[in-house]
Design a protein around this motif. Sequence first.
Motif, PDB file in Angstrom:
ATOM      1  N   GLU B  44       0.597  -1.268  -0.231  1.00 54.07           N
ATOM      2  CA  GLU B  44      -0.348   0.102   0.051  1.00 54.07           C
ATOM      3  C   GLU B  44       1.093   1.255   0.536  1.00 54.07           C
ATOM      4  O   GLU B  44       0.453   2.270  -0.609  1.00 54.07           O
ATOM      5  CB  GLU B  44      -1.090  -0.166   1.329  1.00 54.07           C
ATOM      6  N   VAL B  46       4.275   1.419  -0.956  1.00 54.20           N
ATOM      7  CA  VAL B  46       4.582   1.354  -1.978  1.00 54.20           C
ATOM      8  C   VAL B  46       3.158   1.929  -3.616  1.00 54.20           C
ATOM      9  O   VAL B  46       4.331   2.788  -4.107  1.00 54.20           O
ATOM     10  CB  VAL B  46       4.869   0.349  -2.913  1.00 54.20           C
ATOM     11  N   ASP B  47       2.540   1.666  -3.430  1.00 60.59           N
ATOM     12  CA  ASP B  47       1.171   2.408  -4.279  1.00 60.59           C
ATOM     13  C   ASP B  47       1.316   3.603  -4.293  1.00 60.59           C
ATOM     14  O   ASP B  47       1.440   4.668  -5.367  1.00 60.59           O
ATOM     15  CB  ASP B  47       0.156   1.132  -4.063  1.00 60.59           C
ATOM     16  N   GLU B  50       4.379   5.043  -6.023  1.00 63.17           N
ATOM     17  CA  GLU B  50       4.542   5.622  -7.005  1.00 63.17           C
ATOM     18  C   GLU B  50       2.810   6.830  -7.419  1.00 63.17           C
ATOM     19  O   GLU B  50       3.963   7.389  -8.256  1.00 63.17           O
ATOM     20  CB  GLU B  50       3.125   3.879  -7.794  1.00 63.17           C
ATOM     21  N   ASP B  51       2.235   6.366  -6.961  1.00 62.60           N
ATOM     22  CA  ASP B  51       0.547   7.841  -7.236  1.00 62.60           C
ATOM     23  C   ASP B  51       1.774   9.504  -6.876  1.00 62.60           C
ATOM     24  O   ASP B  51       1.701  10.408  -7.528  1.00 62.60           O
ATOM     25  CB  ASP B  51      -0.197   7.099  -6.664  1.00 62.60           C
ATOM     26  N   GLU B  56       7.096   3.762 -11.452  1.00 61.14           N
ATOM     27  CA  GLU B  56       6.655   2.318 -11.420  1.00 61.14           C
ATOM     28  C   GLU B  56       8.226   1.894 -10.424  1.00 61.14           C
ATOM     29  O   GLU B  56       9.147   1.736 -10.444  1.00 61.14           O
ATOM     30  CB  GLU B  56       6.911   2.056 -12.758  1.00 61.14           C
ATOM     31  N   ILE B  57       7.083   1.301  -9.383  1.00 63.38           N
ATOM     32  CA  ILE B  57       8.317  -0.245  -8.016  1.00 63.38           C
ATOM     33  C   ILE B  57       7.629  -1.259  -8.672  1.00 63.38           C
ATOM     34  O   ILE B  57       6.546  -1.242  -8.584  1.00 63.38           O
ATOM     35  CB  ILE B  57       8.324   0.229  -7.288  1.00 63.38           C
ATOM     36  N   GLU B  58       8.153  -1.935  -9.827  1.00 57.59           N
ATOM     37  CA  GLU B  58       7.759  -3.660  -9.976  1.00 57.59           C
ATOM     38  C   GLU B  58       7.644  -4.335  -8.763  1.00 57.59           C
ATOM     39  O   GLU B  58       6.947  -5.291  -8.911  1.00 57.59           O
ATOM     40  CB  GLU B  58       8.651  -3.687 -10.907  1.00 57.59           C
TER      41      GLU B  58
END
Lengths: 307, 78
Positions: B44, B46-47, B50-51, B56-58
């Motif tokens: 959560e 990491v998401d 990203e925003d 982008e975090i793979e």
Amino acid sequence: MTIGYLFSGQGQQFAGMGADLYAQEASYRDVIDQASDILHHDLTTPAVVEDPQLAQANIVAFSVALHRVLAPELPAPAAMTGLSLGEYSALVAADSLDLATILPLVVDRTAYMNEAGAQRPGTMSAVLKTSAAQVEAICHQVREQGELVYPANYNTARQIVIGGSAAGVAQATERFHAAGIKRVVPLNMTVASHTPLMAAASRSLARRLQDVVFEEPSVAVYSNTTARPFAQLSLRDTLVKQLVQPTRFDLCLTALCDQGCDTLIEIGPGDALSKLAHKNHPDLATAHVDSVATLNQVRHALEEVHG
Amino acid sequence: MNQTEVFNQIKDIVIDQLDTDAPDIQLTTNFKSDLSLDSLDVFEIVDKIEDTFDVEIESDEGLATVGDLVNYVLEQKA
């Protein structure tokens, strides 16, 4: 301040859970001693607390005992809910069921779920940054290909847990990845709760509940299954359906807000539900109580409110 | 964006993910051992990162501490 209660579900039990409360809080101790008598197991011994067959009963006893401590100190709640098993704790808190009825009942519920899981093993994964429509569409596509997978927990608008057979969840995961959803996180589960894979458990629970007498809840307890308050006449039916239908904890939180709740207190092990409350409704004040330290934090906050 | 700016934003995101009052968060703070976050919580975070940073975090591989995330974002933005 308008309070709502959230009762924890399974999965966040911790070592030594309740030992500090038992030592310091007389009304907590009374409930645990009573629960130990009812179950013929001493709930203060670690072996009993860690017994997987008593896991659900331990969480309910812990939560009900904590509620007994908190209720006289807090303003009366406007509404309550719980996640899955937590609904049972909430129904005791709302005087719909007593401890002597509920503890053997949740021990049996554990056994029914394990039996159903042994017959139809399942797994669950959390899908992040998705939507209800996408999850429903992908689960449907996979089922059309002959594998079982279903939406199981609608936690937030963007976080939904799916459950099904190992092949079903794997195929859905592939489809999510193909659709650009990177994060499908496997959960540590061996049964697919809240999906039709639990049908056998649901039937056993229906038979078990036939002779259980429920009182009308004294406070509105929102059901994960219907997102409406449990009513005396449909209570059994709703609890039976709860095992095979998805939880709508997202809608329960919205309902609590609609009832005017601005402060939610999570009662039971862990803080998963207060985190979900915060994610769904960032303006809500939240707190969780599962130890003497967190209990005293809530007491301290109340003193500040009341001066 | 410099390291302090990225750190402060990431710190806010992490605190927001926690239910408790703001703990002492440093670059060395480990998500699992210091904050007892589970992998779902970490994802959560990491998401949100990203925003917030449009990166982008793979996967969460090698991202165990707040500092790991700060460095990752700085590298992506370099």
